[in-house]
Design a protein around this motif. Structure first.
Motif, PDB file in Angstrom:
ATOM      1  N   LYS A  29       0.827  -1.207   0.000  1.00  0.00           N
ATOM      2  CA  LYS A  29       0.000   0.000   0.000  1.00  0.00           C
ATOM      3  C   LYS A  29       0.859   1.253   0.000  1.00  0.00           C
ATOM      4  O   LYS A  29       0.582   2.223   0.708  1.00  0.00           O
ATOM      5  N   ILE A  30       1.902   1.210  -0.766  1.00  0.00           N
ATOM      6  CA  ILE A  30       2.751   2.359  -1.041  1.00  0.00           C
ATOM      7  C   ILE A  30       2.814   2.497  -2.553  1.00  0.00           C
ATOM      8  O   ILE A  30       2.463   1.553  -3.279  1.00  0.00           O
ATOM      9  N   PRO A  31       3.255   3.639  -3.073  1.00  0.00           N
ATOM     10  CA  PRO A  31       3.385   3.754  -4.535  1.00  0.00           C
ATOM     11  C   PRO A  31       4.272   2.646  -5.093  1.00  0.00           C
ATOM     12  O   PRO A  31       5.351   2.368  -4.559  1.00  0.00           O
ATOM     13  N   MET A  32       3.824   2.011  -6.163  1.00  0.00           N
ATOM     14  CA  MET A  32       4.565   0.888  -6.738  1.00  0.00           C
ATOM     15  C   MET A  32       5.640   1.420  -7.692  1.00  0.00           C
ATOM     16  O   MET A  32       5.384   1.641  -8.877  1.00  0.00           O
ATOM     17  N   ALA A 235      20.271  -2.757 -24.732  1.00  0.00           N
ATOM     18  CA  ALA A 235      19.139  -1.883 -24.417  1.00  0.00           C
ATOM     19  C   ALA A 235      18.612  -2.195 -23.025  1.00  0.00           C
ATOM     20  O   ALA A 235      18.772  -3.305 -22.508  1.00  0.00           O
ATOM     21  N   ASN A 236      17.962  -1.207 -22.435  1.00  0.00           N
ATOM     22  CA  ASN A 236      17.287  -1.367 -21.148  1.00  0.00           C
ATOM     23  C   ASN A 236      16.008  -0.567 -21.142  1.00  0.00           C
ATOM     24  O   ASN A 236      15.840   0.376 -21.924  1.00  0.00           O
ATOM     25  N   ASP A 237      15.118  -0.921 -20.238  1.00  0.00           N
ATOM     26  CA  ASP A 237      13.915  -0.138 -20.018  1.00  0.00           C
ATOM     27  C   ASP A 237      14.014   0.522 -18.648  1.00  0.00           C
ATOM     28  O   ASP A 237      14.744   0.039 -17.771  1.00  0.00           O
ATOM     29  N   PHE A 238      13.268   1.609 -18.458  1.00  0.00           N
ATOM     30  CA  PHE A 238      13.273   2.336 -17.195  1.00  0.00           C
ATOM     31  C   PHE A 238      11.832   2.690 -16.833  1.00  0.00           C
ATOM     32  O   PHE A 238      11.007   2.967 -17.705  1.00  0.00           O
ATOM     33  N   PHE A 239      11.534   2.671 -15.535  1.00  0.00           N
ATOM     34  CA  PHE A 239      10.216   3.053 -15.035  1.00  0.00           C
ATOM     35  C   PHE A 239      10.276   4.463 -14.453  1.00  0.00           C
ATOM     36  O   PHE A 239      11.338   4.950 -14.055  1.00  0.00           O
ATOM     37  N   ASN A 240       9.126   5.094 -14.377  1.00  0.00           N
ATOM     38  CA  ASN A 240       9.056   6.419 -13.768  1.00  0.00           C
ATOM     39  C   ASN A 240       9.562   6.369 -12.328  1.00  0.00           C
ATOM     40  O   ASN A 240       9.335   5.391 -11.605  1.00  0.00           O
ATOM     41  N   GLU A 241      10.244   7.415 -11.918  1.00  0.00           N
ATOM     42  CA  GLU A 241      10.742   7.584 -10.547  1.00  0.00           C
ATOM     43  C   GLU A 241      11.766   6.520 -10.157  1.00  0.00           C
ATOM     44  O   GLU A 241      11.969   6.252  -8.967  1.00  0.00           O
ATOM     45  N   SER A 242      12.414   5.897 -11.135  1.00  0.00           N
ATOM     46  CA  SER A 242      13.405   4.865 -10.833  1.00  0.00           C
ATOM     47  C   SER A 242      14.534   4.949 -11.852  1.00  0.00           C
ATOM     48  O   SER A 242      14.297   5.060 -13.050  1.00  0.00           O
TER      49      SER A 242
END
Length: 568
Positions: A29-32, A235-242
Motif C-alpha cells: 500500500k505504497i506507490p509501486m 538496451a534497457n527499459d526504465f520506469f518512472n521515478e526509478s
C-alpha cells in the motif's frame, strides 16, 4: 509462416485478455515504484517477477493480491529467502519473496516445522485449508532476506498448473511508466568465416545516438558487411521515478521491411531460463559486462519466447546492395523505441585464421574429450552452437594437486552441467576425502570451489562453465566469530545471540546450535555471513545459566565448534 504468426498473435492476445480480466490488488500500500522487471536479464536466468521498492526499509505490510490460500512456504539462506506462495481460484499463484517475516500465525507454523525437522532451511507444501486468505489481507512483512541486494519485495504471478511465471505488468498493477526503452549500442556479428563487418571477420559494436525521435548510428551512415550476419542490441527499459536498469518486453527486427525476428516476454518456463546465455551475446557479457540481446537464434537455443523467426534471424548480405535494418523495442506499457540503420553489402578478400583446436563439439550430439589426467563429457543439447574446442595444461602451484587444465574458455556458455574428471597423481591417501575441483583464476592465483568427490584416483564433479580447473584440498574448518557474546560468558544483546561464520573454500554445509542439549534454530543470512538465534521462552527455560554449543561444518566435513556458558 504467416499462419504460425497469426496463431502466435492469437494466443498472445488471448493471454493478455485473460490477464486483464483477473482482478488483483497491489501487494503493498505504497506507490509501486519498480527496481526490476519481468524477464530482466540476470546472471544465468531471466528475472521471474517484478521488484517493488519498499522505500529503503523493511517490515512494510505485504498483502494477498486476490482470494486464495497459502500453498507453499520456503525459507532459504539464499534465493528468495523467506517466500510465501498463495494459490488463487483463477488458475494463478502469487509469490512474495525476500520477506522479513510472515504473519504471526504463519510464522509460528513455519517455526514449528523448522524445529521438528531441526533445519533452518525448509520448503513446506501447506494443506489447502491451513491458511485461507482474502484479497487485501496481510500475509507477511517486506524484507531483505535471501540473495536480495537491498530492501524490496519480489513479486510474481505464476500459472498454477505449469508453474510458468507470467508477466505481472499484464495485470493492470498501478505502475507508472511513460518512458520507452533506451538503446546504447549495436553489435554486428559475422556468422561464418567468409562473412565480415567493416572488412573484419570479428564482431563489431557501434554506438547509438537518439535523434529526431529514433535511434541511429552515431559515427557512420552505413555499415559495410558481407555474408551471413546477425545483429544484437544493448538496451534497457526504465520506469518512472526509478533509475534502475530493467528489461524490455518485446523486440522486433525488420530487414528491408520484412520481419525477420520477433520475441515477446509475456511468460517463460523455468526450464528455459538458462537459455539467457544464448539469448545474449555471452562473450560480450563475460569480457565487457555488456548484455547484447540477439535478434537471431542459435541452433541449440530451444527457448519458446520467440514469436517469429525467419532463417534464424540471420541474413545473407551477398548482393552488393544497400539494405535497411529496423529494430522496434517496447516495454509492457507499449512505449516504443526504434532504431534504423543501413548496411551495405560489400565483398572483401579476407584471410581469417582459425585458432588451433583439439576437437569439434557438435551442439546436438554427445561430446567427450579425453587427455592425460582429464575426462570431459557434455550431453546433447548442452551447447548452443558447434564449438571448436581448445585444451591445454599449465603447471599448478604448491596449493594444487594437479596441473591446471585450461578447458576451452569461459566466454563460451554451457547450458547445463558438464561432467569433469581430473586425475590427481600427487594426492596422498589421507587427503582423498578432502579433495575437490576448483576453478582457477590464473591472473590472481585464486581458486574457487566447484565441488566434486574422490573416486579411484579421480576427482569427479560437475561444472557449469568452461574455464581453468584443477584439484585442491580443503582441510581448514570454518571460522566462527561471536557478535553478541563476550568471553564465552556474557551476552551483549538481550534478545538474541549472533555469530559471523565463514569458510575458506568448500563452503558452509551444516549449522547446528544447541542450548542445554536441545537443538536451537539459527537463521542464516548467507549474503552477510551471519547466523542469529532469537531467544524463545516457549522452547527454552529462561532465567538460568545455559550451556551453549555451536557446530559449523563445511562441505568437506571440516567442523568448527564454539562453546559458551551464559545467563539468560
Amino acid at each position: 509462416m504467416k499462419k504460425a504468426l497469426v496463431l502466435n498473435l492469437f494466443f498472445v492476445l488471448l493471454y493478455s485478455s485473460f490477464a486483464q480480466n483477473i482482478s488483483i490488488v497491489p501487494p503493498v500500500k505504497i506507490p509501486m515504484v519498480l527496481s526490476g522487471s519481468f524477464a530482466e536479464l540476470r546472471s544465468n536466468h531471466f528475472h521471474s517477477g517484478i521488484d517493488i521498492k519498499t522505500q529503503g526499509v523493511t517490515g512494510l505490510p505485504v498483502y494477498s493480491v486476490a482470494d486464495g490460500y497459502v500453498s507453499r512456504i520456503s525459507v532459504s539462506p539464499s534465493g528468495f529467502g523467506n517466500a510465501l506462495y498463495i494459490t488463487h481460484f483463477n488458475g494463478t499463484t502469487s509469490v512474495y519473496g525476500h520477506l522479513e517475516s510472515f504473519r504471526n500465525d504463519i510464522q509460528e507454523y513455519v517455526k514449528n516445522i523448522q524445529y521438528e525437522k531441526e533445519s533452518f532451511q525448509v520448503d513446506i507444501q501447506v494443506p489447502e485449508n491451513q491458511f485461507p486468505v482474502k484479497q487485501g489481507e496481510e500475509v507477511a512483512q517486506s524484507g531483505n532476506t535471501g540473495s536480495s541486494g537491498g530492501p524490496h519485495l519480489h513479486f510474481e504471478i505464476r500459472d498454477t498448473k505449469t508453474e510458468e511465471p507470467l508477466n505481472p505488468l499484464n495485470y493492470q498493477l498501478p505502475v507508472a511508466d511513460n518512458q520507452p526503452p533506451r538503446m546504447f549500442n549495436l553489435l554486428v556479428i559475422p556468422q561464418n568465416r567468409d562473412a565480415h563487418v567493416s572488412f573484419q571477420s570479428n564482431k563489431k559494436s557501434f554506438p547509438l545516438v537518439f535523434s529526431n525521435g529514433k535511434y541511429r548510428l552515431s559515427e557512420i551512415s552505413s555499415v559495410p558487411v558481407y555474408g551471413e550476419i546477425g545483429f544484437a542490441v544493448e538496451a534497457n527499459d526504465f520506469f518512472n521515478e526509478s533509475a534502475n536498469k530493467c528489461g524490455i518486453y518485446s523486440m522486433e527486427m525488420e530487414i528491408d521491411g520484412e520481419l525477420y525476428f520477433s520475441v515477446q516476454f509475456h511468460k517463460f518456463s523455468f526450464d528455459e531460463t538458462r537459455f539467457i546465455n544464448s539469448f545474449i551475446d555471452y562473450q560480450q557479457f563475460i569480457r565487457y559486462n555488456r548484455r547484447y540481446q540477439k535478434a537471431f537464434v542459435d541452433p541449440g537455443n530451444k527457448m519458446s519466447v520467440y514469436q517469429q523467426v525467419k532463417q534464424r534471424g540471420i541474413y545473407n548480405f551477398n548482393d552488393e546492395k544497400k539494405h535497411q535494418v529496423k529494430f522496434m523495442l517496447k516495454d509492457a506499457y507499449g512505449n516504443l523505441s526504434e532504431l534504423e540503420f543501413t548496411v551495405e553489402s560489400k565483398p572483401a578478400r579476407l584471410n581469417p585464421t582459425q585458432p588451433a583446436y583439439s576437437k569439434i563439439f557438435r551442439y546436438n550430439e554427445s561430446n567427450e574429450f579425453k587427455a592425460e589426467n582429464i575426462e570431459l563429457k557434455i550431453k546433447p543439447g548442452n551447447l548452443y552452437d558447434d564449438v571448436f574446442f581448445q585444451y591445454k595444461t599449465i603447471p599448478g602451484n604448491n596449493r594444487l594437486y594437479s596441473d591446471i587444465h585450461k578447458i576451452h574458455n569461459n566466454s563460451t556458455p554451457i547450458h547445463k552441467n558438464a561432467e569433469l574428471k581430473i586425475n590427481s597423481v600427487a594426492l596422498p591417501q589421507f587427503l582423498q576425502s578432502k579433495a575437490l575441483l576448483v576453478n582457477v583464476d590464473t591472473l590472481t592465483g585464486k581458486f574457487y570451489a566447484t565441488g566434486g568427490e574422490y573416486s579411484d584416483g579421480w576427482i569427479k564433479g560437475n561444472i557449469s562453465n568452461f574455464g581453468n580447473y584443477a584439484v585442491a584440498v580443503d582441510t581448514v574448518p570454518p571460522v566462527i566469530a561471536p557478535l553478541s557474546i563476550k568471553d564465552k560468558n556474557s551476552l551483549t544483546e538481550s534478545n538474541r545471540i549472533r555469530f559471523r561464520i565463514s569458510d575458506n573454500l568448500a563452503g558452509i554445509d551444516k549449522i547446528e546450535g544447541f542450548i542445554d542439549g536441545k537443538w536451537a534454530l539459527f537463521e542464516y543470512d548467507q549474503k552477510n555471513a551471519t547466523i542469529t538465534h532469537r531467544f524463545d521462552a516457549s522452547r527454552f527455560e529462561m532465567k538460568k545459566r545455559h550451556q551453549f554449543v555451536l557446530n559449523v561444518t563445511d562441505y568437506k566435513g571440516n567442523t568448527a565448534t564454539y562453546e559458551a556458558s551464559f545467563w539468560k
